[in-house]
Design a protein around this motif. Structure first.
Motif, short mmCIF file in Angstrom:
data_model
loop_
_atom_site.label_atom_id
_atom_site.label_comp_id
_atom_site.label_asym_id
_atom_site.label_seq_id
_atom_site.Cartn_x
_atom_site.Cartn_y
_atom_site.Cartn_z
N TYR A 268 5.84 3.69 1.49
CA TYR A 268 6.57 4.83 2.08
C TYR A 268 7.46 4.33 3.21
O TYR A 268 8.64 4.69 3.30
CB TYR A 268 5.58 5.90 2.59
N ARG B 268 6.21 13.50 4.08
CA ARG B 268 5.49 12.24 3.91
C ARG B 268 4.26 12.37 3.00
O ARG B 268 4.03 11.54 2.12
CB ARG B 268 5.05 11.77 5.31
N GLU B 269 3.50 13.45 3.24
CA GLU B 269 2.25 13.60 2.50
C GLU B 269 2.49 13.68 0.99
O GLU B 269 1.83 13.02 0.19
CB GLU B 269 1.60 14.89 3.00
N SER C 218 0.88 -1.18 0.00
CA SER C 218 0.00 0.00 0.00
C SER C 218 0.91 1.23 0.00
O SER C 218 2.12 1.10 0.26
CB SER C 218 -0.87 0.00 1.25
N ASP D 207 1.21 3.53 2.16
CA ASP D 207 1.83 3.68 3.48
C ASP D 207 2.98 2.72 3.68
O ASP D 207 4.05 3.08 4.15
CB ASP D 207 0.79 3.39 4.58
N GLU D 208 2.73 1.45 3.31
CA GLU D 208 3.78 0.43 3.46
C GLU D 208 4.97 0.77 2.57
O GLU D 208 6.12 0.61 2.96
CB GLU D 208 3.25 -0.95 3.07
N VAL E 21 3.59 10.24 -0.37
CA VAL E 21 2.52 9.26 -0.52
C VAL E 21 1.73 9.54 -1.80
O VAL E 21 1.38 8.63 -2.56
CB VAL E 21 1.61 9.23 0.73
#
Ligand code: GLU
Length: 546
Positions: free
Chosen positions: A379, A401-402, A374, A376-377, A405
């Motif tokens: 990242y 981060r944002e 995913s 998140d994963e 993603v």
């Protein structure tokens, strides 16, 4: 000879009785069939793929049977100790998701069989050495290393088995008087096993992987306590496997040659030996020949190689599972999203000879695993690699981060169904993101059209572009541009009369794509421009003019 008196003289320490250790380390309360396995590294170097391979087998066997997997540090060889080796074992295995239930440096209420460092268990080994001396099954040896070298030379010359045995075991037959005299003189000594075996005798032993193996009895009077009173690996490990209640010893086949010694040690100590499973060495194809992976020639033997290259750790584990149990691959095909821990691992399904390690296959497994992450994963995985091995620029990029993603959703397809399936390692993934950042956007514009065409396309599109355009409005603007440079706006027109046009609408998009991303291949350009934002998109269209 009064062997009891000799035992007191050689090991005068007040030690707990051997029997009391049975009470101190009682049998484990585990369900029937539960296996107790251990990883028992010597901290003399860094662990490698072969250790990970065995550790995975240990962990799987223990945890599929409701047993225990523990870590014991075999640190009897102080001279060869490498600083940081214990931390490296724990960190490496943790990286690959392999967890111990108890043992050295493991925070667990199960730690009832410790200490888990052999150097901290000296009393235990000395108590048993004393017992063996008292029983006449061990004796002091005063031979110097010079004398031992001379014996070895002679044996080699005579093409005999080298070592301390039979008539070569000089100190085995020292009289009581001679022994006490040497002790009076303060001569240094080691304690040796008085072997009861005879190399003329063979016996069959059942290895949990290799099946029945016929070996010769041990007849070597091996050293059990060194001159500093510290045990040798052979002696210590037999005692530890007994008192830590190991049921199955899984280790590399290079230990097979020591097996007769280990079996004899258990016998003289009065212990029931554990079962043994000797794993075959990891091999690779080198041209047309198969050979053992070598530290010197093959960087892929080091576990650091996988971390540095940014392999997805679960992919390495899943790949190793295919090498461990050949039916795992079939299981994986049926359960592509299954947890490998649900596979019924069987020690007796392991290959009896050379396990082939194939980097190409690992790469395939890695691609598949990475494609399943995913956003998140993904990242988490990439930023883990970046924090250790990335450039300063990578580190700065990953702080946002944002933004990352958003990019990952697009570039890796983590947000949708069209997942990118060609990324083997973190580093490749990270490099794919470079053009989203101005400091790492280093385009070499490879336009296929002349200067005027390129510049008109870029200028006109910049004038028409709005970040509020959705995909269809965006594309309509690209289409509208086509006739201005003599390109076909509709693909059908172009296909019908290619001779009438310099290019078509997709060539217009290519010019824009090269200007914005530096490459003719990229994910959806409208989305990329949306992520970059109006200002940066316009700046790139401008910068892309030639
Ligand atoms: N300490 C040994 C090693 O360094 C372990 C051997 C065994 O597992 O019995 O490999």
């Amino acid at each position: 000879m009064d062997t009891k008196k000799l035992a007191e003289k050689l090991i005068p320490d007040e030690l707990p009785s051997p029997e009391s250790y049975e009470e101190l380390y009682p049998a484990r309360q585990l369900p029937a069939g539960a296996e107790v396995t251990r990883l028992a590294p010597s901290p003399t170097g860094f662990i490698h793929l072969g250790n990970l391979f065995s550790a995975l087998a240990d962990e799987r066997v223990a945890h599929t049977t409701g047993g225990i997997f523990y870590l014991r540090i075999e640190d009897t060889d102080e001279k060869r100790k490498v600083d940081g080796a214990v931390e490296s074992v724990i960190r490496s295995l943790d990286y690959f998701g392999i967890k111990f239930d108890e043992g050295a440096e493991i925070d667990s209420p199960l730690n009832k069989y410790g200490p888990y460092y052999q150097r901290r268990r000296a009393g235990l080994y000395r108590a048993f050495a004393k017992k063996l001396i008292a029983e006449g099954l061990a004796y002091p040896c005063f031979c110097t290393s010079g004398e031992l070298d001379a014996v070895r030379e002679k044996q080699t010359e005579n093409k005999e088995i080298t070592g301390y045995y039979g008539t070569y075991a000089k100190c085995r037959n020292l009289s009581e008087e001679e022994i006490y005299k040497k002790l009076e003189e303060g001569m240094p000594y080691v304690i040796r096993l008085k072997s009861q075996g005879n190399a003329a005798n063979k016996f069959t032993f059942r290895d949990a992987i290799k099946g029945d193996i016929t070996v010769t009895e041990n007849e070597q009077d091996i050293v059990i306590l060194k001159s500093d009173g510290i045990p040798t690996y052979h002696f210590a490990h037999a005692i530890d496997d007994h008192f830590m209640h190991t049921t199955l010893v899984i280790r590399g086949e290079e230990w097979l040659s020591s097996l007769p010694v280990h079996i004899e040690l258990h016998k003289v100590l009065g212990f029931k030996p554990p079962r043994y499973a000797h794993t075959s060495s990891l091999m690779k194809m080198d041209g047309d020949t198969k050979r053992k992976l070598s530290k010197r020639k093959d960087p892929e033997l080091s576990l650091d190689y996988y971390r540095k290259a940014g392999y997805f750790p679960l992919a390495v584990v899943k790949y190793l599972m295919t090498v461990l149990n050949s039916n795992f691959e079939e299981w994986l095909l049926k359960n592509p999203d299954g947890d490998y821990r649900d596979f019924k691992f069987r020690i007796d399904k392991m290959g009896k000879s050379g396990a082939l390690f194939d980097l190409d296959k690992l790469n395939d497994v890695s691609k598949t695993e990475i494609s399943k992450l995913s956003a998140d994963e993904c990242y988490g995985f990439l930023s883990g690699w970046v924090s250790e091995f990335g450039t300063e620029a990578d580190k700065a990029h990953f702080a946002n981060r944002e933004y990352l993603v958003k990019i990952l959703n697009l570039v890796m397809g983590t947000g949708g169904k069209k997942r990118r399936k060609d990324i083997e390692r973190a580093e490749q993934g990270v490099r794919l993101l470079d053009y989203f950042f101005d400091d790492t956007f280093k385009p070499v514009y490879g336009y296929r059209f002349d200067r005027e065409t390129v510049n008109i396309v870029l200028k006109e599109f910049a004038a028409a572009y709005s970040p509020d355009d959705d995909n269809s409005v965006w594309f309509a603007k690209v289409k509208a541009l086509a006739p201005k440079v003599g390109f076909a706006g509709e693909m059908s027109e172009y296909k019908a009369h290619p001779e009438n046009y310099k290019g078509n609408v997709s060539d217009v998009a290519e010019i824009l794509r090269i200007a914005v991303t530096g490459s003719a291949n990229s994910p959806d350009l409208c989305t990329i421009m949306g992520i970059l934002g109006r200002e940066r998109s316009l700046a790139r269209l401008e910068k892309g003019m030639i």
